[in-house]
Write a protein that holds these residues in place. Structure first.
Motif, mmCIF file in Angstrom:
data_model
loop_
_atom_site.group_PDB
_atom_site.id
_atom_site.type_symbol
_atom_site.label_atom_id
_atom_site.label_comp_id
_atom_site.label_asym_id
_atom_site.label_seq_id
_atom_site.Cartn_x
_atom_site.Cartn_y
_atom_site.Cartn_z
ATOM 1 N N GLU A 221 0.854 -1.046 -0.040
ATOM 2 C CA GLU A 221 0.095 -0.016 -0.025
ATOM 3 C C GLU A 221 0.843 1.343 0.024
ATOM 4 N N ILE A 222 0.653 2.046 -1.137
ATOM 5 C CA ILE A 222 1.533 3.214 -1.118
ATOM 6 C C ILE A 222 0.837 4.481 -0.356
ATOM 7 N N ILE A 223 1.479 4.812 0.718
ATOM 8 C CA ILE A 223 0.968 5.953 1.419
ATOM 9 C C ILE A 223 1.589 7.228 0.935
ATOM 10 N N PRO A 224 0.548 8.238 0.537
ATOM 11 C CA PRO A 224 0.934 9.508 0.062
ATOM 12 C C PRO A 224 1.510 10.521 1.186
ATOM 13 N N LEU A 225 2.315 11.491 0.615
ATOM 14 C CA LEU A 225 2.514 12.513 1.767
ATOM 15 C C LEU A 225 1.698 13.370 2.204
ATOM 16 N N GLN A 226 1.712 13.482 3.563
ATOM 17 C CA GLN A 226 0.647 14.407 4.252
ATOM 18 C C GLN A 226 1.496 15.225 5.279
ATOM 19 N N GLY A 227 1.193 16.662 4.994
ATOM 20 C CA GLY A 227 1.955 17.247 5.893
ATOM 21 C C GLY A 227 1.132 17.893 7.192
ATOM 22 N N TYR A 228 1.795 18.334 8.188
ATOM 23 C CA TYR A 228 0.725 19.271 9.181
ATOM 24 C C TYR A 228 1.407 20.533 9.525
ATOM 25 N N CYS A 229 0.554 21.610 9.199
ATOM 26 C CA CYS A 229 1.180 22.834 9.805
ATOM 27 C C CYS A 229 0.963 23.216 11.067
ATOM 28 N N LYS A 230 1.960 23.658 11.867
ATOM 29 C CA LYS A 230 2.054 23.979 13.058
ATOM 30 C C LYS A 230 1.295 25.050 13.618
ATOM 31 N N LYS A 231 1.467 25.922 12.385
ATOM 32 C CA LYS A 231 0.757 27.380 12.691
ATOM 33 C C LYS A 231 -0.879 27.403 12.561
ATOM 34 N N CYS A 232 -1.358 26.729 11.216
ATOM 35 C CA CYS A 232 -2.720 26.764 11.038
ATOM 36 C C CYS A 232 -3.136 25.323 11.960
ATOM 37 N N GLU A 233 -2.480 24.633 12.162
ATOM 38 C CA GLU A 233 -3.126 23.286 13.052
ATOM 39 C C GLU A 233 -3.937 22.484 12.062
ATOM 40 N N GLN A 234 -3.306 22.397 10.948
ATOM 41 C CA GLN A 234 -4.266 21.392 10.092
ATOM 42 C C GLN A 234 -3.348 20.658 9.181
ATOM 43 N N ASN A 235 -3.851 19.368 8.661
ATOM 44 C CA ASN A 235 -3.282 18.641 7.719
ATOM 45 C C ASN A 235 -3.570 18.929 6.203
ATOM 46 N N PHE A 236 -2.646 18.644 5.469
ATOM 47 C CA PHE A 236 -2.807 18.798 4.317
ATOM 48 C C PHE A 236 -1.989 17.911 3.184
ATOM 49 N N ALA A 237 -2.209 17.621 1.996
ATOM 50 C CA ALA A 237 -1.674 17.029 1.318
ATOM 51 C C ALA A 237 -0.443 17.614 0.562
ATOM 52 N N VAL A 238 0.693 16.871 0.424
ATOM 53 C CA VAL A 238 2.076 17.415 -0.089
ATOM 54 C C VAL A 238 2.101 17.081 -1.491
ATOM 55 N N HIS A 239 2.161 18.028 -2.466
ATOM 56 C CA HIS A 239 2.052 17.650 -3.951
ATOM 57 C C HIS A 239 3.409 18.046 -4.404
ATOM 58 N N ASP A 240 3.907 17.181 -5.308
ATOM 59 C CA ASP A 240 5.194 17.525 -6.170
ATOM 60 C C ASP A 240 6.396 17.817 -5.080
ATOM 61 N N TYR A 241 6.354 17.187 -3.957
ATOM 62 C CA TYR A 241 7.380 17.354 -3.014
ATOM 63 C C TYR A 241 7.364 18.753 -2.730
ATOM 64 N N THR A 242 6.614 19.714 -2.383
ATOM 65 C CA THR A 242 6.544 20.995 -2.199
ATOM 66 C C THR A 242 6.001 21.220 -0.602
ATOM 67 N N PHE A 243 7.099 21.218 0.254
ATOM 68 C CA PHE A 243 6.673 21.053 1.567
ATOM 69 C C PHE A 243 6.572 22.450 2.331
ATOM 70 N N PHE A 244 5.263 23.073 1.682
ATOM 71 C CA PHE A 244 4.955 24.379 2.204
ATOM 72 C C PHE A 244 3.414 24.241 2.406
ATOM 73 N N CYS A 245 2.809 24.892 3.682
ATOM 74 C CA CYS A 245 1.566 24.749 3.882
ATOM 75 C C CYS A 245 0.693 25.559 2.914
ATOM 76 N N PRO A 246 -0.464 24.986 2.261
ATOM 77 C CA PRO A 246 -1.078 25.553 1.194
ATOM 78 C C PRO A 246 -1.962 26.838 1.829
ATOM 79 N N SER A 247 -2.296 26.981 3.056
ATOM 80 C CA SER A 247 -2.914 28.089 3.445
ATOM 81 C C SER A 247 -1.937 29.447 3.922
ATOM 82 N N CYS A 248 -1.009 28.937 4.441
ATOM 83 C CA CYS A 248 -0.117 30.119 5.237
ATOM 84 C C CYS A 248 1.058 30.014 4.425
ATOM 85 N N GLN A 249 1.554 29.314 3.611
ATOM 86 C CA GLN A 249 2.766 29.202 2.995
ATOM 87 C C GLN A 249 4.096 28.781 3.848
ATOM 88 N N SER A 250 3.930 28.530 5.130
ATOM 89 C CA SER A 250 4.727 28.137 6.106
ATOM 90 C C SER A 250 5.675 26.884 5.659
#
Ligand code: GTP
Ligand code: MG
Ligand code: ZN
Lengths: 222, 114
Positions: free
Chosen positions: B65-94
């Motif tokens: 089972e291939i597990i996709p990348l998921q990040g957690y923004c400490k500032k926004c306190e929310q999870n998001f999917a990491v696309h194209d190995y871009t490790f920035f929060c999509p909401s606040c760009q942190s």
């Protein structure tokens, strides 16, 4: 059909050994760095420079990993290294924690500031194996393309330091210093950068200063 | 390139489990492989299939089972999917994010034939 839940890390054995190594080093306040890069980026060269400039002030032990020869270990000894341990993997593309814990008993840990492990030149496989280090130091040289961080995200995500080496060769290719940093920050916003030339010596002073600071911090923490 | 070493570790782990849990007829090994684990699934399967010949796991197959990348923004306190190995929060760009999943390399389960 019956399903048995296991939920065990494939490399749990390696991670266990790495944790033991970390504990041994932490309890004595020894900083441990794991050097990784593509073949030929300048890992051994930076270590030679580090030895000849800092060898009198710091007690440094080095484990020089190589697939075949002991060339790197010999270079480090020639550069003044008094505690150099060759680690010939005999074909393996990475070092693992078992190899390190086999060597550790040979090193006098009671009289040491810094342990540096030079991993096998490879930006993929060594990423999976924790060796008990405090940090991975990734090198990229200006001859290998500024997209390296994007091509090997696993390694740059797991590294704390990125050394951009061979800056004396900037301008001889299309390598773009700002671009390589942008690419690296996309993978890991916390990376600390150094720009060095092991040929001219440019930029090495700030690397040495950082090293001294880090060793001090580690000692105070333990 | 290190998939052979990884296959070897899987092999040893499963043999250990087989012995301690007294299992026989292991049909399938369920793996969880994060997309940033550094493992090439095809290459791992190839290595495992080469290793298992003439062993007690000769009839065992891998299921990944291939597990996709998921990040957690400490500032926004929310999870998001990491696309194209871009490790920035999509909401606040942190860039101050933690990786919640996508690094794993884990033996999840074994399937036993009755
Ligand atoms: N021009 C220039 N050449 C360098 C520099 N650093 C290293 N080199 C040269 O690059 C080559 C490879 O350097 P090494 O230090 O052996 O690289 P390495 O990363 O240890 O290589 P492996 O252990 O084989 O992976 C050598 O010929 C070095 O002299 C630099 O800053 N500038
Ligand atoms: Mg070298
Ligand atoms: Zn955010």
């Amino acid at each position: 059909m019956k399903k048995v839940i296991i939920e065990k890390k494939v490399l749990s054995e390696n991670d266990k050994l790495a944790a033991e190594i970390r504990e041994q080093l932490d309890s004595r306040g020894i900083l441990c760095l794991n050097f990784v890069s593509s073949p030929g980026s300048g890992k051994t060269s930076l270590l030679e420079r580090t030895l000849s400039s800092m060898g009198d002030r710091l007690k440094i032990a080095l484990i020089a990993g190589d697939v075949q020869t002991e060339n790197d270990a010999n270079r480090l000894i020639a550069a003044g290294g008094k505690n150099v341990f060759p680690l010939v993997t005999g074909g393996s593309c990475h070092l693992d924690a078992k190899m390190i814990s086999n060597i550790l008993p040979k090193i006098n840990l009671d009289d040491l500031d810094l342990l540096i492990i030079e991993n096998v030149g490879n930006l993929v496989c060594p990423a999976s194996y924790d060796l008990g280090e405090d940090m991975k130091v990734a090198l990229v040289s200006t001859t290998e393309g500024h997209d390296k961080p994007l091509k090997y995200p696993g390694m740059f995500r797991r590294s704390s330091i990125m050394v951009i080496n061979k800056i004396d060769l900037l301008g001889t290719s299309d390598f773009d210093l700002a671009e390589v940093k942008n690419n690296a920050r996309q993978i890991n916003a916390n990376l600390i950068f150094f720009e060095t030339s092991c040929r001219t010596g440019e930029g090495l002073e700030s690397w040495f200063q950082w090293l001294l600071e880090e060793i001090k911090t580690k000692k105070e923490r333990c | 390139m290190h998939e052979l070493s990884i296959a070897q570790s899987i092999f040893e782990n499963v043999l250990k489990e087989k012995k301690t849990r007294n299992l026989s007829n292991i049909e399938k090994i369920g793996l969880r492989i994060g997309s940033l684990s550094g493992i090439l699934p095809d290459s791992l399967e190839f290595s495992f299939n080469a290793l298992k010949i003439d062993t007690e796991l000769a009839d065992t197959i891998l299921e990944m089972e291939i597990i996709p990348l998921q990040g957690y923004c400490k500032k926004c306190e929310q999870n998001f999917a990491v696309h194209d190995y871009t490790f920035f929060c999509p909401s606040c760009q942190s860039g101050q994010i933690e990786i919640e999943q996508g690094m794993e390399m884990e033996i999840a389960f074994l399937e036993i034939k009755d």
